[in-house]
Scaffold this motif. Structure first.
Motif, PDB file in Angstrom:
ATOM      1  N   THR A  38      -6.039  12.957 -17.487  1.00 42.08           N
ATOM      2  CA  THR A  38      -5.158  13.964 -16.910  1.00 42.08           C
ATOM      3  C   THR A  38      -3.966  13.274 -16.270  1.00 42.08           C
ATOM      4  OG1 THR A  38      -7.027  15.431 -16.430  1.00 42.08           O
ATOM      5  CG2 THR A  38      -4.956  15.877 -15.294  1.00 42.08           C
ATOM      6  N   ILE A  39      -2.768  13.651 -16.707  1.00 45.28           N
ATOM      7  CA  ILE A  39      -1.547  13.116 -16.116  1.00 45.28           C
ATOM      8  C   ILE A  39      -1.017  14.117 -15.102  1.00 45.28           C
ATOM      9  CG2 ILE A  39      -0.078  14.083 -17.951  1.00 45.28           C
ATOM     10  CD1 ILE A  39       1.703  11.575 -17.670  1.00 45.28           C
ATOM     11  N   SER A  40      -0.491  13.594 -14.000  1.00 43.00           N
ATOM     12  CA  SER A  40       0.091  14.457 -12.976  1.00 43.00           C
ATOM     13  C   SER A  40       1.223  13.688 -12.305  1.00 43.00           C
ATOM     14  CB  SER A  40      -0.968  14.884 -11.952  1.00 43.00           C
ATOM     15  OG  SER A  40      -1.513  13.748 -11.286  1.00 43.00           O
ATOM     16  N   ARG A  41       1.984  14.399 -11.478  1.00 36.08           N
ATOM     17  CA  ARG A  41       3.088  13.737 -10.793  1.00 36.08           C
ATOM     18  C   ARG A  41       3.257  14.315  -9.404  1.00 36.08           C
ATOM     19  NH1 ARG A  41       8.012  14.416 -14.567  1.00 36.08           N
ATOM     20  NH2 ARG A  41       9.106  13.364 -12.873  1.00 36.08           N
ATOM     21  N   ASP A  42       3.789  13.469  -8.510  1.00 40.25           N
ATOM     22  CA  ASP A  42       4.154  13.886  -7.160  1.00 40.25           C
ATOM     23  C   ASP A  42       5.620  13.523  -6.998  1.00 40.25           C
ATOM     24  OD1 ASP A  42       4.632  14.224  -4.462  1.00 40.25           O
ATOM     25  OD2 ASP A  42       2.678  13.450  -3.842  1.00 40.25           O
ATOM     26  N   ASN A  43       6.490  14.511  -7.169  1.00 40.85           N
ATOM     27  CA  ASN A  43       7.931  14.238  -7.128  1.00 40.85           C
ATOM     28  C   ASN A  43       8.399  13.799  -5.749  1.00 40.85           C
ATOM     29  OD1 ASN A  43       8.334  14.807  -9.876  1.00 40.85           O
ATOM     30  ND2 ASN A  43       8.574  16.996  -9.474  1.00 40.85           N
ATOM     31  N   ALA A  44       7.701  14.184  -4.721  1.00 40.46           N
ATOM     32  CA  ALA A  44       8.079  13.776  -3.370  1.00 40.46           C
ATOM     33  C   ALA A  44       7.854  12.279  -3.158  1.00 40.46           C
ATOM     34  CB  ALA A  44       7.286  14.570  -2.343  1.00 40.46           C
ATOM     35  N   LYS A  45       6.989  11.691  -3.985  1.00 40.72           N
ATOM     36  CA  LYS A  45       6.666  10.261  -3.844  1.00 40.72           C
ATOM     37  C   LYS A  45       7.153   9.431  -5.032  1.00 40.72           C
ATOM     38  CE  LYS A  45       2.486  11.092  -1.110  1.00 40.72           C
ATOM     39  NZ  LYS A  45       1.016  10.869  -1.017  1.00 40.72           N
ATOM     40  N   ASN A  46       7.900  10.055  -5.937  1.00 43.85           N
ATOM     41  CA  ASN A  46       8.357   9.348  -7.153  1.00 43.85           C
ATOM     42  C   ASN A  46       7.194   8.680  -7.871  1.00 43.85           C
ATOM     43  OD1 ASN A  46      10.938  10.088  -6.403  1.00 43.85           O
ATOM     44  ND2 ASN A  46      11.816   8.053  -6.737  1.00 43.85           N
ATOM     45  N   THR A  47       6.082   9.368  -7.939  1.00 50.33           N
ATOM     46  CA  THR A  47       4.862   8.773  -8.470  1.00 50.33           C
ATOM     47  C   THR A  47       4.269   9.636  -9.570  1.00 50.33           C
ATOM     48  OG1 THR A  47       4.375   7.745  -6.330  1.00 50.33           O
ATOM     49  CG2 THR A  47       2.551   7.941  -7.873  1.00 50.33           C
ATOM     50  N   VAL A  48       3.781   8.966 -10.608  1.00 49.66           N
ATOM     51  CA  VAL A  48       3.052   9.636 -11.678  1.00 49.66           C
ATOM     52  C   VAL A  48       1.656   9.013 -11.726  1.00 49.66           C
ATOM     53  CG1 VAL A  48       3.987   8.083 -13.451  1.00 49.66           C
ATOM     54  CG2 VAL A  48       3.093  10.327 -14.103  1.00 49.66           C
ATOM     55  N   TYR A  49       0.659   9.853 -11.985  1.00 53.40           N
ATOM     56  CA  TYR A  49      -0.736   9.424 -11.973  1.00 53.40           C
ATOM     57  C   TYR A  49      -1.369   9.628 -13.346  1.00 53.40           C
ATOM     58  CZ  TYR A  49      -0.014  10.045  -6.942  1.00 53.40           C
ATOM     59  OH  TYR A  49       0.485   9.995  -5.653  1.00 53.40           O
ATOM     60  N   LEU A  50      -2.435   8.874 -13.576  1.00 49.70           N
ATOM     61  CA  LEU A  50      -3.257   9.098 -14.764  1.00 49.70           C
ATOM     62  C   LEU A  50      -4.717   9.008 -14.337  1.00 49.70           C
ATOM     63  CD1 LEU A  50      -3.094   9.627 -17.848  1.00 49.70           C
ATOM     64  CD2 LEU A  50      -3.515   7.168 -18.155  1.00 49.70           C
ATOM     65  N   GLN A  51      -5.374  10.156 -14.309  1.00 44.41           N
ATOM     66  CA  GLN A  51      -6.801  10.204 -14.019  1.00 44.41           C
ATOM     67  C   GLN A  51      -7.544  10.018 -15.332  1.00 44.41           C
ATOM     68  OE1 GLN A  51      -8.559  10.560 -11.017  1.00 44.41           O
ATOM     69  NE2 GLN A  51     -10.327  10.121 -12.308  1.00 44.41           N
ATOM     70  N   MET A  52      -8.377   9.001 -15.395  1.00 45.65           N
ATOM     71  CA  MET A  52      -9.098   8.683 -16.627  1.00 45.65           C
ATOM     72  C   MET A  52     -10.599   8.810 -16.377  1.00 45.65           C
ATOM     73  SD  MET A  52      -6.871   5.403 -17.932  1.00 45.65           S
ATOM     74  CE  MET A  52      -7.523   4.324 -16.661  1.00 45.65           C
TER      75      MET A  52
END
Length: 123
Positions: A76-90
């Motif tokens: 699952t990919i997600s992002r937090d625009n307030a932190k300029n961060t993108v995540y990948l839950q594997m």
């Protein structure tokens, strides 16, 4: 030059989980307006795209996702625009998920790549 810093990799047993993070050193508006992707490169293979998340004009817009067939239902990919961060839950990791994972802008990268984060799935 844009800096991309990936983290969160490690050694995990088959069936295990990891959460990767990637921070981009760009302005908030540039980050949120651009789609971002996670890529991986296995030993001896070319880099491949595994997940994409869209961007948008506002901090809460975007968020449409797409996945490679090999990871659908597990990543699952997600992002937090307030932190300029993108995540990948594997989740439900398999040995074939082993590789170095990178993030970058989609469809045209930022012109540079981070150091990546190593994911090794092995018993």
């Amino acid at each position: 030059q844009v800096q991309l810093v990936e983290s969160g990799g490690g050694l995990v047993q088959p069936g295990g989980s990891l959460r990767l993070s990637c921070v981009a050193s760009v302005s908030g508006s540039v980050f949120r307006m651009n789609a971002m992707g996670w890529y991986r490169q296995a030993p001896g293979k070319e880099r491949e795209l595994v997940a994409t998340i869209s961007g948008g004009a506002t901090i809460s817009s975007g968020g449409y996702t797409d996945y490679a067939d090999s990871v659908k239902g597990r990543f699952t990919i997600s992002r937090d625009n307030a932190k300029n961060t993108v995540y990948l839950q594997m989740n439900s990791l398999k040995p074939e998920d082993t590789g170095v994972y990178y993030c970058n802008r989609r469809p045209v990268n930022f012109g540079s790549w981070g150091q990546g984060t190593q994911v090794t799935v092995s018993s």
